[in-house]
Each structure stands twice: as structure tokens, then as C-alpha cells.
Design an enzyme around this catalytic site. Sequence first.
Site, PDB file in Angstrom:
ATOM      1  N   GLU A   1      22.320 -32.816  43.132  1.00 23.85           N
ATOM      2  CA  GLU A   1      20.867 -32.892  43.219  1.00 23.85           C
ATOM      3  C   GLU A   1      20.380 -32.218  44.494  1.00 23.85           C
ATOM      4  OE1 GLU A   1      19.505 -36.869  42.857  1.00 23.85           O
ATOM      5  OE2 GLU A   1      20.426 -37.207  40.883  1.00 23.85           O
TER       6      GLU A   1
ATOM      7  N   GLU B   1      12.299 -41.248  37.904  1.00 23.25           N
ATOM      8  CA  GLU B   1      12.793 -42.226  38.865  1.00 23.25           C
ATOM      9  C   GLU B   1      11.762 -43.325  39.086  1.00 23.25           C
ATOM     10  OE1 GLU B   1      15.544 -40.105  42.089  1.00 23.25           O
ATOM     11  OE2 GLU B   1      13.497 -39.340  42.131  1.00 23.25           O
TER      12      GLU B   1
END
Length: 814
Positions: A656, A743
Amino acid sequence: MEHPAQYRLIEQAPRQQVLLCVAVAVVATVSQVLHPTATVLASSPEGPIPTAVLIGRGSCRVVMFAAAAAVLTWRARVVGPESTVWRYFACAAWVATAAAACAGILDVLSLRGSSGATGGGGLVLGLGVLSACPLIYQGLVRWNRHGTPMSEPGDWLNGVGATFTLTAVGNLLLPALGSPIAQWPLWQEQLWLLRMSAEIVLLGSAATLLHLGGLIRDARAWALLLSFGLVVVIDLAAVHDAAAAAGNGRFSEVGWTVAITALAVAAVIRAAPPSSRPATTAAPTTGAFVVLLASIAVLAAAGLTSGHLHDDVVHAAAAAGALGAVSVSVRGMQLVRLLADLVASRHEALTDDLTGLANRRALDRALSDALSDHSSADRPVTLMLIDLDGFKEVNDRFGHAVGDELLRRAGALLERTSPPGAVCARLGGDEFAIVVPATPTQTSHQAARELFTTLAEATSAPVIVEGRRLLARASVGIATTTTGDTPEQLLRHADAAMYRAKTAGGAGLAAHDAAAARADEQRGQLVEELKVLLHSPDAADDLDAGRVVVHYQPQLDADGQVAGVEALVRWDNPRLGLLTPDRFLDLVEDYALMPGLTTEVMWQAAEQAVRWTQQGHRLRMSVNLSASCLDHPGLLLLVDEVLTRTGLTPTDLVLEVTETSLMANPQASIARLHDLAARGVDISIDDYGSGYSSLAYLHDLPATELKLDRSLTAQVTTNPRTADIVAGTVALAHRLGLRVIAEGVEDVTMLTTLHALGCDETQGYLHARPMTADDCRAWLDATGPARTTATATAAAPATATTGATVTATRTSTP
């Protein structure tokens, strides 16, 4: 307590020569006492006994002095410490050897009608002793230098001056004492006085050596002192004995026989550790002053007694006194020059070369003096630490010559604006300091703030340096003494305050704050522990830094199946417990420790992913990469090694990266991501929507995943515009073939909305909080089997299902 090592013999010492010297010395001494040279010379020269006695005694003297000289020469050449000292002693012994040989020959020749009182051998031996005295004196002076850090090249002038002064005194005393020596020829009388004076100077030097040289515990120095004392006592006792004064008396040779033998014995004994003395010019200065006064007194006495003494005696006394005065005057001039050089060197040692201000050493001294002042408790002292803003850019753009001139201007400004009694110093680079004292009308803290106002006004206008307009603005930190403060603590407090002023934007003032100081101290301790934790080269050796711990947070698809987990770092600190990233990640970045942390997390995460796969839970493992790691040259090698050694399937590893890290160096970052993607590793764009988002780079990136930041997902149920942004982003991502993960999902409503907007997967406290590997394994077993493949395609909107019904008001920390 015994110290056998202090007085045992040196290894491989020439013991035979020492024993020979001692034995022959005993024989020569006994022979001289039983048969004085004067008695032998006065006996009938016709028999063989006088000749045999003189030849035997002369041979003993030569053998004794030669053996001693050989031992001393060995000591100077073989043993390193004090080699110069023993070289002078050896030269003196060789001179004595030559004099002894000549004296023996003259004594034998003197049997032919010479007077016992004036035998030529005694005269030659006396000349030899007189020649050896300066050499021994030089050895004693250098022995003193060996025990102290002081080295005085002109010490010998004190000895010369003292010898001449004592000779002048002797010229006045001998007639008054009625000594038969006063009846000798003037040249012979002066030679005796010079020798006697030189022996007294040696005795005084040996006594001074014990104290100044720190040799009180050294038996060798005591042996020399006692032997020289014996020499002086014997020669002084010969004042009323012409034969003894001529060197032919019963005890005439005993003193120097003992002295030379003592030197030979001392040469083979190990040195006791000297007690080092601080460097000082007090002793030589005092000695020169005393000798000068004595010389003047002798000259005055010679003038007053000129009517009662023979003219030759008065002239000799005056000449000797004048020579003594000249010698110590020259020495005095040397000492004055030495003191001037010392003052200049001390000034240079306390002054900054560039600005002429005090330097760090002088500042430390000023702070120590201020803190030791009894009045400092009632009138505290304030320290200002000043750092020029943007000075590095001045050096880089215009060169060091312009930078140096700016520093000189800044130093002059500080000195000009500082209050009376303040100490201005340059600590180095572009950092200055001012010790601000209190005044009867205001405290030092108030004076420092007032001075800062004056400096701010003075630096508001640019400074013209070589035609360039430069600003000399500065950030200032101040700290005021409190009870128990040390100079180091005060400097540290002022430095911390200055750092806060600098980080607040510069050109400002910050005062020391106890709470902020504790926070800085805590921060500094965390940094040191992080260095140990992440194996920094400059890490301390004795710190327990704990360990890096990885927690895992699941990612679920629309069907409620676990598709992957994100590895989230924690620090198990033995002092503070388990720390989340917000407590230490900024320090890791600031001190360039992120590569080490990423390496540790990636290894733990990859090994855990393989372990779970073997246990029936094949999951994508997401690991965060910072901007510093993305640019690190060892990143590709690390990924290759992790995949190879753990056996992790490349598609099961997701790296990421944030948009911020990509925007720092877009071309290089995109190239590095293509290299990673070529290895089969998935690339995820993390925290999308948290800041500046550039859709222009999406088509260039080899990404397979887009993670919506919680700043978007938190408003998706309350703000229609945010919902539209999320919907548009999801649609664009799907058209580019990207998987979308949301998220920060914390309730069922949010989950339902996100799935309705097209999000493929969700992650948040609704499903599970970050947990340890063991807890995550238990959670996985309870939730059900994971996907059979780690690669998911973009999913169509679906009705929300969840593997957990936990709701929370806090968001997770990546």
C-alpha cells in the site's frame, strides 16, 4: 599495602655493573678514609707503598665512575620513559670518569715533591665535578618536566644565576670566616666557590624535584637528595681545612662516590608512579625573583664592605653578583614573554576566530561562574540560544564567504545590543548564545525578552552583504536558572526552547517550559529506544527497547467472506506498554528509521500469511510503504528475498502506497511500482481522498486496488455530495479494473451504503479491530473459511452482510 612493582629492578638490568660499581665504591671509600690522599702525598715518595695506594685508588675511581656511566648509558638507551634525564646523568658520569683518570695520573706525579694540600689530582677532580654539575642539573630539570605537564626551556638560567649569586656570597663570607681558602690564588678560590655553589644548587633542585615533580614516593629521588646533601655537608665542613677543600682530605671523595653510585643504583630501579602536578609558572618565577634580589643584595654588600676587603675579592664578588643578576634577568624576560604568550593563547582558546565573540568554552565558564555565584538564587541568570533562520540557504546560494560575513554582522549586532554584563558567544555554525544577567530593576528573564524585542527590530531590515540583501532573522530559545541547575541542563533547556521556536515557523521566541521539556526528554528517550529497536548504527548498547509487534485487521467482501488482512505495526515498549503508530511513526520518519521498520513488518507479515495458508486461510496480506521506503534502493531486493525465503505467493502480497508518497517524486515512484508489479505483487493506493488526489496518475499506475480513506466513508451516510464522490470514484476505479476497499466502517448503515455505492470490500471496527496473529486466527476460525484465491475482481453492488456486529465510535489507526 605493599607495592613491590614500584621498587623492583628493571628487567634485563645490568646488575653485574651495578654490583661492580657498589663494590669498588666501598673499596675506594675505605681506602680514602684510612689513607687520605693528602697524607699519602706528604709521605716519603721513595717507597712503593704511596705509589701503589695512589695507583690503586685512582684505578678504583675510574672503574667505579666508568661502571656507573655504563649503567646510566644503558638506562638512557634501553628504557623509554625518562630517557633524556638519564642521558644527562650518563654524560655527567663519563665526565667524572675522565676527570678521575686524569686526577689519578696527577696524584702519582705529585709524589715528586708536591704539597699534600695542593695536589694536582684534587684540582682536576674538582674541575670534573664542576663540569658534571650542569649536566646533572639539566637531568634534574627534565626529571621535573617528566612528572609535570610544564616544560621550561630556560630553567637552566635560574641554576646559572643561583650559582653565580652563591659564589658572590661566598667571596664575602670566606674572609669573614677566616678560611684558608681565602688565601688561595684568586682563580683557584673562585673555582672552589663555583663548585660549592653548584653543589648547593643541585641539592636545592633535588629537594624541589620531590615536590614539583610529584616524586615524594620515588625512592630514587630520595637517594639523590640524600647523596647531594652528603656532598654539600662534606664540602662545607672543609671550609677550614685546606687539604679537604683541595679534594685530598679524609672524606673529600666520599660524597661524590656515594652520589654517582646512587645514580647507578637508581638507574636500574623501576620508577614509582609520579603524582602529576598542574602546569604553573609560579615556581620558576619565584625562584628567579629570589635570585635577583639576592644578587642585588650581594652587589650592595660588596659596595658597603669594599673598604674592609681586598680589591680582588670585592671585584670577584661584584662580578659574580652581576652575572647572577644578568642570568635571572634574562630568565625573567623569558618568563614575561611566556606569560604574555600564555595570556594570548588563553584568549584565543576562549574566543571565536570568525566573530571575535566568546566561544563554547568561554560560555561554559561564564555559566559555571554565574551558577556558582552565591547571589544566583536571588537573581537568576537567563540563557538565550539564537539560531539564524535560513542560513544554510545563504551558504548554498551565495557561498561561504557571504555566509561568514553574515555571521560576523550578526555577532556584532548581538554584542552591540546586549545589556552590560552579558556574555555573547558563538557556539558554532549559525548558533549564538547570550548569558543575560539580572539587573536591580528587572529580572534576567525580562531583560532577555526585552533584548529579543530589540533584536527583532534590528533584524527587520535586510543586511547588505556584497551587494546582496540578506535577512538575519533568528529563532530564540530562553531558559532561566532554577535551583540545582547545571550549565549543561541550562543549555539543554534553552536548546529545546529554541527548537520549539524554530518549528513554530521561525523568527520567534520560546521560553523553556517544564512540561514541554519533559515531553522533549520523553521524545528523546523514545528516539534512542527506536534506534535500538531498529538496529541503527548509532544505537546505545544497554537499552531494552522491546520488540516490533504486528496486528492484523480483516478485510471482508460483500458476501461477508474474509478476502485479506492489513498488517498494522505496534511497538511493545517495556516502559510504556503497547504503542500505536501515532506514538512513534513520526519519529521513525524524522530519524530515517522507516526502512528498518518496514523490513521487520514485511518479514513478520509474510511469514504469518504463509502460516495461515498452511492452516487453511489463504488471504491477501497488505503492508504499508512510506515515501522513504518507496525511494529506498534496497526495496526490490527486500521484496525478492521475502518472497523467496518465505514461499509467499506474490499475488498474496499487497503493498500500500499513499498519494502523498507518489506525488513526492512521481516519475521515480511510478517506475518503482512497475518494477514491483512485474514481480506479481499487488499495488494498492492507500488513503485515497484524504488529501490532494490526482486522477491523472491513475491510468499510469500499475495498481490493482484503491482504498477509500475514512474521511470519505465517515460522511457517506450523512452527506449526499460525499456519497456522490464515492460513487463516482468507485465507478472510475472499476472501469480501470481496480478493486475498491472502504476503510473505517463502523456501523451497519455505513456498510450497507458503501456496498450500495459499489465498494467491493470493507475494513473497520464493525468487522474487527486490529488484533494479534493468534487472536486473528481464532477470529478467522470463528468467521468461516476465507476465499480460495487471493485475487478478487471488482464486485457489483450487493446487500450488506457482515461477519461481526460490533459497532464502535473510534476509527482504527493504520
